[in-house]
Design an enzyme around this catalytic site. Sequence first.
Site, PDB file in Angstrom:
ATOM      1  N   ARG A 110      -9.945 -11.703   2.322  1.00 17.58           N
ATOM      2  CA  ARG A 110     -10.759 -12.819   1.815  1.00 17.58           C
ATOM      3  C   ARG A 110     -10.025 -14.151   1.957  1.00 17.58           C
ATOM      4  O   ARG A 110     -10.646 -15.192   2.117  1.00 17.58           O
ATOM      5  CB  ARG A 110     -11.169 -12.534   0.366  1.00 17.58           C
ATOM      6  CG  ARG A 110     -10.011 -12.406  -0.582  1.00 17.58           C
ATOM      7  CD  ARG A 110     -10.400 -11.731  -1.901  1.00 17.58           C
ATOM      8  NE  ARG A 110     -10.551 -10.281  -1.753  1.00 17.58           N
ATOM      9  CZ  ARG A 110     -10.911  -9.460  -2.724  1.00 17.58           C
ATOM     10  NH1 ARG A 110     -11.176  -9.936  -3.922  1.00 17.58           N
ATOM     11  NH2 ARG A 110     -11.017  -8.161  -2.507  1.00 17.58           N
ATOM     12  N   LYS A 154       0.833  -1.198   0.000  1.00 19.74           N
ATOM     13  CA  LYS A 154       0.000   0.000   0.000  1.00 19.74           C
ATOM     14  C   LYS A 154       0.870   1.251   0.000  1.00 19.74           C
ATOM     15  O   LYS A 154       1.958   1.234   0.583  1.00 19.74           O
ATOM     16  CB  LYS A 154      -0.852   0.034   1.284  1.00 19.74           C
ATOM     17  CG  LYS A 154      -2.012  -0.927   1.295  1.00 19.74           C
ATOM     18  CD  LYS A 154      -2.837  -0.741   2.563  1.00 19.74           C
ATOM     19  CE  LYS A 154      -3.949  -1.762   2.651  1.00 19.74           C
ATOM     20  NZ  LYS A 154      -4.964  -1.637   1.607  1.00 19.74           N
TER      21      LYS A 154
HETATM   22  N1  BES Z   1      -8.029  -3.739   4.344  1.00 22.76           N
HETATM   23  C1  BES Z   1      -8.189  -3.423   2.980  1.00 22.76           C
HETATM   24  C2  BES Z   1      -9.516  -2.694   2.695  1.00 22.76           C
HETATM   25  C3  BES Z   1      -9.672  -1.319   3.275  1.00 22.76           C
HETATM   26  C4  BES Z   1      -9.285  -0.214   2.562  1.00 22.76           C
HETATM   27  C5  BES Z   1     -10.268  -1.147   4.509  1.00 22.76           C
HETATM   28  C6  BES Z   1      -9.442   1.047   3.092  1.00 22.76           C
HETATM   29  C7  BES Z   1     -10.440   0.120   5.037  1.00 22.76           C
HETATM   30  C8  BES Z   1     -10.034   1.219   4.321  1.00 22.76           C
HETATM   31  C9  BES Z   1      -8.144  -4.674   2.115  1.00 22.76           C
HETATM   32  O1  BES Z   1      -7.342  -5.691   2.595  1.00 22.76           O
HETATM   33  C10 BES Z   1      -7.620  -4.267   0.795  1.00 22.76           C
HETATM   34  O2  BES Z   1      -6.544  -3.768   0.739  1.00 22.76           O
HETATM   35  N2  BES Z   1      -8.399  -4.488  -0.252  1.00 22.76           N
HETATM   36  C11 BES Z   1      -8.011  -4.138  -1.567  1.00 22.76           C
HETATM   37  C12 BES Z   1      -8.550  -5.196  -2.491  1.00 22.76           C
HETATM   38  C13 BES Z   1      -8.044  -5.074  -3.911  1.00 22.76           C
HETATM   39  C14 BES Z   1      -6.575  -5.338  -3.963  1.00 22.76           C
HETATM   40  C15 BES Z   1      -8.806  -6.046  -4.773  1.00 22.76           C
HETATM   41  C16 BES Z   1      -8.601  -2.775  -1.905  1.00 22.76           C
HETATM   42  O3  BES Z   1      -9.734  -2.500  -1.503  1.00 22.76           O
HETATM   43  O4  BES Z   1      -7.908  -1.987  -2.520  1.00 22.76           O
HETATM   44 ZN    ZN Z   2      -5.329  -5.521   1.997  1.00 21.51          ZN
END
Ligand code: BES
Ligand code: ZN
Length: 490
Positions: free
Chosen positions: A346, A272
């Site tokens: 997931r 990230k």
């Molecule tokens: N924990 C994050 C989702 C999230 C983002 C929660 C912002 C709270 C605030 C999750 O693990 C994630 O990073 N999801 C990705 C999925 C994508 C790579 C398909 C996302 O939402 O960008």
């Molecule tokens: Zn994530």
Amino acid sequence: MNFSVFTQNPVAQKTDLLVVCRSPEKAHKNTLFNEADKKFKKELSNIIKSEELKGTAGENKLVFLAASARYVLIVGLGEAKKFSLETIRNMGAAVYGVAKQIKAKKVVCEIGGREFKKFNIGELTQALVEGATLASYKFERYVKATPAVKFDFALVASTKEVTEIKRAALKAATVSRGVMLARDLVNTPASDMTPKHLADAAKKLKGVSVKIHNLAAIKKMQMGSFLSVARGSTENPPYFIEMHYRPKGKAKKKIALIGKGVTFDTGGYSIKPAKGMETMKDDMAAAAALIGLMSVIKELAPKVEVSGYIAATENMVSGFAQKPGDVCRAMNGKTIEVLNTDAEGRLTLADAMCYANKRKPDVMIDMATLTGACLVALGLRVTGAMGNDDDLIKKIIDCGKHEGEMVWQLPLVEEYREELKSPIADLKNIGGGYAGTITAALFLQEFVGTTKWVHLDIAGPSFTEKPFPYIQRGGTGVMVKTLARFLETQ
Ligand code: BES
Ligand code: ZN
Ligand code: ZN
């Protein structure tokens, strides 16, 4: 705050703060307001006239009297049509704020909204006490603690209501304790809230049986999908947390609750950006809500069996971490091509759901801070709901409405399932880019079988930078109240 019931004449009492309510329609019919006005020689109605106060929701006026009541707080409730329990929770928060400000020792407060006849006295009381209690929450683990605000909060009632009001106030205090534990767990930084800390928090629970599975046990159970995420975390090993509550007598149903417990989400090698990582200690907010709920479940005493499951891990980078393109195998044998290591939630939930299914629950509810896409779709206040049973989803939405936690259904579009097809495995862990919240839910559905199931994406409302009347900046404890109501209405 010490809540009590007050059955004497409220306007005749010596008190620091008397709280009375108004609404545009009922302005002149509200007896307690009128009684107070008479007692204080029309001072209240004069102020209302001169300041043209309407009694709209949130229109709160503090009046200094230096009489038997040192202050009177006139709370606007708004019109009957728009009135909800949230109005009363906000009222509770306002009363707490004013009592704190004027350093009240004794507050005598009308239970607002009776005249609208939309909710019973128990519901109104619970909302009022919840609003005040949750407004008093502070997270002071790393700063010098400010002394707790102490005052007697007396609720005006008739003698025949006393038992019901006491019961409702106690329930509000109990549920609020669950919410505040969830907030504490989320607010604690990730290095002080590792999977081990989460497991320890579960071990402390009273009234539920808790089983903690360590790394060796997780390997033995062949939770390959969960392990694939946990592998990168060489210093803080994963734990699989299992909690069970059994009601006295025969259980009406078996309910499985699963909470995402990623104690920190760096994204892994699909890392990230710095900004996106700032609040990722919140990625265990669903696990926190589950532990918060289980911490008070014995007192709430629902008539259903409740099992809670958390696959607790960090999502880190290291020489052992999973790499984009790796393939793992979940507990049910399905293979997953991990194209994005940031879609880790997931992967952890998949195995937790397989495991939960072994006890053949009647209903399975998973909660997770799962997708940024849910923030895009529904914003910061609304939980996304998807699942295979519309009646069940509707029930959760209704419970949320009652509890002031907004839940909105998104469609589980079967046509999007093909986006999860992988050329080398049974499925991949990301979809095509659009409707990321829905493709995430479709991924989870692969691990549900035929169980009635709802998935709740709490990525938006689990954490707030902006404070609300009874929610401070930080972890909100969202879904504790909604699920508490869901369990007790089964
Ligand atoms: N924990 C994050 C989702 C999230 C983002 C929660 C912002 C709270 C605030 C999750 O693990 C994630 O990073 N999801 C990705 C999925 C994508 C790579 C398909 C996302 O939402 O960008
Ligand atoms: Zn994530
Ligand atoms: Zn995550």
